[in-house]
Design a protein around this motif. Structure first.
Motif, mmCIF file in Angstrom:
data_model
loop_
_atom_site.group_PDB
_atom_site.id
_atom_site.type_symbol
_atom_site.label_atom_id
_atom_site.label_comp_id
_atom_site.label_asym_id
_atom_site.label_seq_id
_atom_site.Cartn_x
_atom_site.Cartn_y
_atom_site.Cartn_z
ATOM 1 N N SER A 135 0.852 -1.190 0.000
ATOM 2 C CA SER A 135 0.000 0.000 0.000
ATOM 3 C C SER A 135 0.884 1.235 0.000
ATOM 4 O O SER A 135 1.987 1.224 0.560
ATOM 5 C CB SER A 135 -0.923 0.023 1.223
ATOM 6 O OG SER A 135 -0.202 0.328 2.401
ATOM 7 N N ALA A 136 0.392 2.296 -0.621
ATOM 8 C CA ALA A 136 1.153 3.543 -0.671
ATOM 9 C C ALA A 136 1.374 4.103 0.729
ATOM 10 O O ALA A 136 2.438 4.646 1.030
ATOM 11 C CB ALA A 136 0.425 4.562 -1.545
ATOM 12 N N HIS A 139 4.246 2.223 2.523
ATOM 13 C CA HIS A 139 5.532 2.618 1.939
ATOM 14 C C HIS A 139 5.905 4.043 2.364
ATOM 15 O O HIS A 139 7.066 4.329 2.682
ATOM 16 C CB HIS A 139 5.472 2.534 0.416
ATOM 17 C CG HIS A 139 5.696 1.158 -0.131
ATOM 18 N ND1 HIS A 139 6.890 0.482 0.020
ATOM 19 C CD2 HIS A 139 4.887 0.335 -0.843
ATOM 20 C CE1 HIS A 139 6.813 -0.699 -0.574
ATOM 21 N NE2 HIS A 139 5.608 -0.819 -1.101
ATOM 22 N N THR A 140 4.911 4.947 2.376
ATOM 23 C CA THR A 140 5.174 6.328 2.766
ATOM 24 C C THR A 140 5.588 6.412 4.232
ATOM 25 O O THR A 140 6.493 7.171 4.601
ATOM 26 C CB THR A 140 3.926 7.201 2.520
ATOM 27 O OG1 THR A 140 3.599 7.167 1.130
ATOM 28 C CG2 THR A 140 4.175 8.647 2.927
ATOM 29 N N ALA A 164 5.680 3.833 -3.392
ATOM 30 C CA ALA A 164 4.393 4.466 -3.082
ATOM 31 C C ALA A 164 3.851 5.220 -4.284
ATOM 32 O O ALA A 164 2.656 5.163 -4.589
ATOM 33 C CB ALA A 164 4.551 5.408 -1.891
ATOM 34 N N LEU A 167 2.344 3.028 -6.865
ATOM 35 C CA LEU A 167 1.013 2.544 -6.493
ATOM 36 C C LEU A 167 -0.046 3.630 -6.648
ATOM 37 O O LEU A 167 -1.195 3.335 -6.996
ATOM 38 C CB LEU A 167 1.031 2.035 -5.045
ATOM 39 C CG LEU A 167 1.787 0.724 -4.814
ATOM 40 C CD1 LEU A 167 2.006 0.492 -3.323
ATOM 41 C CD2 LEU A 167 1.020 -0.450 -5.419
ATOM 42 N N THR A 168 0.326 4.881 -6.346
ATOM 43 C CA THR A 168 -0.617 6.006 -6.474
ATOM 44 C C THR A 168 0.074 7.147 -7.216
ATOM 45 O O THR A 168 0.480 8.138 -6.609
ATOM 46 C CB THR A 168 -1.098 6.486 -5.093
ATOM 47 O OG1 THR A 168 0.053 6.792 -4.281
ATOM 48 C CG2 THR A 168 -1.942 5.435 -4.401
ATOM 49 N N ASP A 171 -0.669 11.033 -6.617
ATOM 50 C CA ASP A 171 -0.628 11.615 -5.269
ATOM 51 C C ASP A 171 0.446 12.703 -5.216
ATOM 52 O O ASP A 171 1.641 12.398 -5.256
ATOM 53 C CB ASP A 171 -0.322 10.523 -4.242
ATOM 54 C CG ASP A 171 -0.492 11.010 -2.803
ATOM 55 O OD1 ASP A 171 -0.077 12.147 -2.504
ATOM 56 O OD2 ASP A 171 -1.024 10.248 -1.982
ATOM 57 N N ILE A 174 3.124 12.549 -2.164
ATOM 58 C CA ILE A 174 4.201 11.573 -2.326
ATOM 59 C C ILE A 174 5.231 12.105 -3.319
ATOM 60 O O ILE A 174 6.443 11.988 -3.099
ATOM 61 C CB ILE A 174 3.643 10.217 -2.788
ATOM 62 C CG1 ILE A 174 2.751 9.615 -1.698
ATOM 63 C CG2 ILE A 174 4.784 9.252 -3.118
ATOM 64 C CD1 ILE A 174 2.041 8.341 -2.110
#
Length: 232
Positions: A135-136, A139-140, A164, A167-168, A171, A174
């Motif tokens: 999941s982002a 990871h974040t 991350a 995945l997104t 965003d 990020i």
């Protein structure tokens, strides 16, 4: 380096319907659940909001008791988190993953451990969450922990922020944070690209970073040209 927003994304993830699976493998009827989402206010205190999640249903009636128990502990942990009792929430989340490991359980446990100053345990929990389901947010959070470590570990932060963003990809937070770490390591061209992405995504402060990094790149290239000329 100056990162944006929260040092840790304090999102309490709730297990999806896939957690409630009948012994036959068919999804069983699952009740609606809620998710506690925390944000850090200007005073540095967590504030809570509730977000409802719908779940699918079927006529299957047999539920794996182990999965049910893990799910119930996860919900209890989230209620404790909503009430501000981090220690109780951490205990319940740990009990949940001891009964049945889930990405959500490990993720939430990591958040609690981090705020309880158990950073090694937090990193371990987020890592296990990612192993089960990347999941982002996880990871974040890992990236934030590595940036704030003493000494900082920028290479690991870059690794997890890159994951991350994959995945997104839309965003902007990020993108900004990855740009900040890359800038601190001298990777200016990629940092500039990501700052521009963050700016276009609505991060207003990224505009100043775009100007600063652009100036650094111009200065760096001017020095390189001067060095070439002096070498001739």
């Amino acid at each position: 380096m100056s990162l944006i927003a929260r040092s840790v994304r304090n999102t309490a993830r709730v297990a999806s319907t896939s957690l409630r699976v009948a012994a036959s493998g068919a999804p069983s009827r699952a009740r609606g659940v809620t998710q506690a989402v925390t944000r850090i206010d200007s005073a540095g205190s967590p504030t809570f909001a509730r977000r409802a999640y719908a779940t699918a249903s079927s006529e299957a009636s047999t539920i794996d008791p182990t999965v049910t128990r893990a799910f119930d502990l996860l919900e209890s942990g989230t209620r404790a988190l909503e009430e501000g009792d981090l220690a109780a929430a951490a205990k319940l989340y740990r009990e949940s993953v001891e009964v049945k490991e889930t990405s959500e359980g490990w993720h939430n446990l990591g958040n609690c451990e981090y705020h309880l100053q158990n950073k090694v345990a937090a990193v371990e929990a987020w890592g296990k969450s990612i192993e089960l389901q990347p999941s982002a947010d996880a990871h974040t959070n890992l990236a934030s922990a590595y940036v704030l470590d003493n000494p900082p570990k920028p290479a690991l932060a870059i690794k997890h922020l890159t994951a991350a963003l994959e995945l997104t990809p839309e965003d902007p937070e990020i993108a900004f944070n990855l740009a900040a770490v890359l800038e601190s390591t001298g990777n200016l061209d990629t940092a500039l690209t990501l700052y521009k992405k963050a700016q276009s995504g609505g991060i207003e402060r990224a505009a100043q970073n775009v100007r600063n990094v652009s100036a650094k790149i111009i200065g760096q290239r001017a020095k390189e040209e001067a060095a070439k000329e002096s070498a001739q």
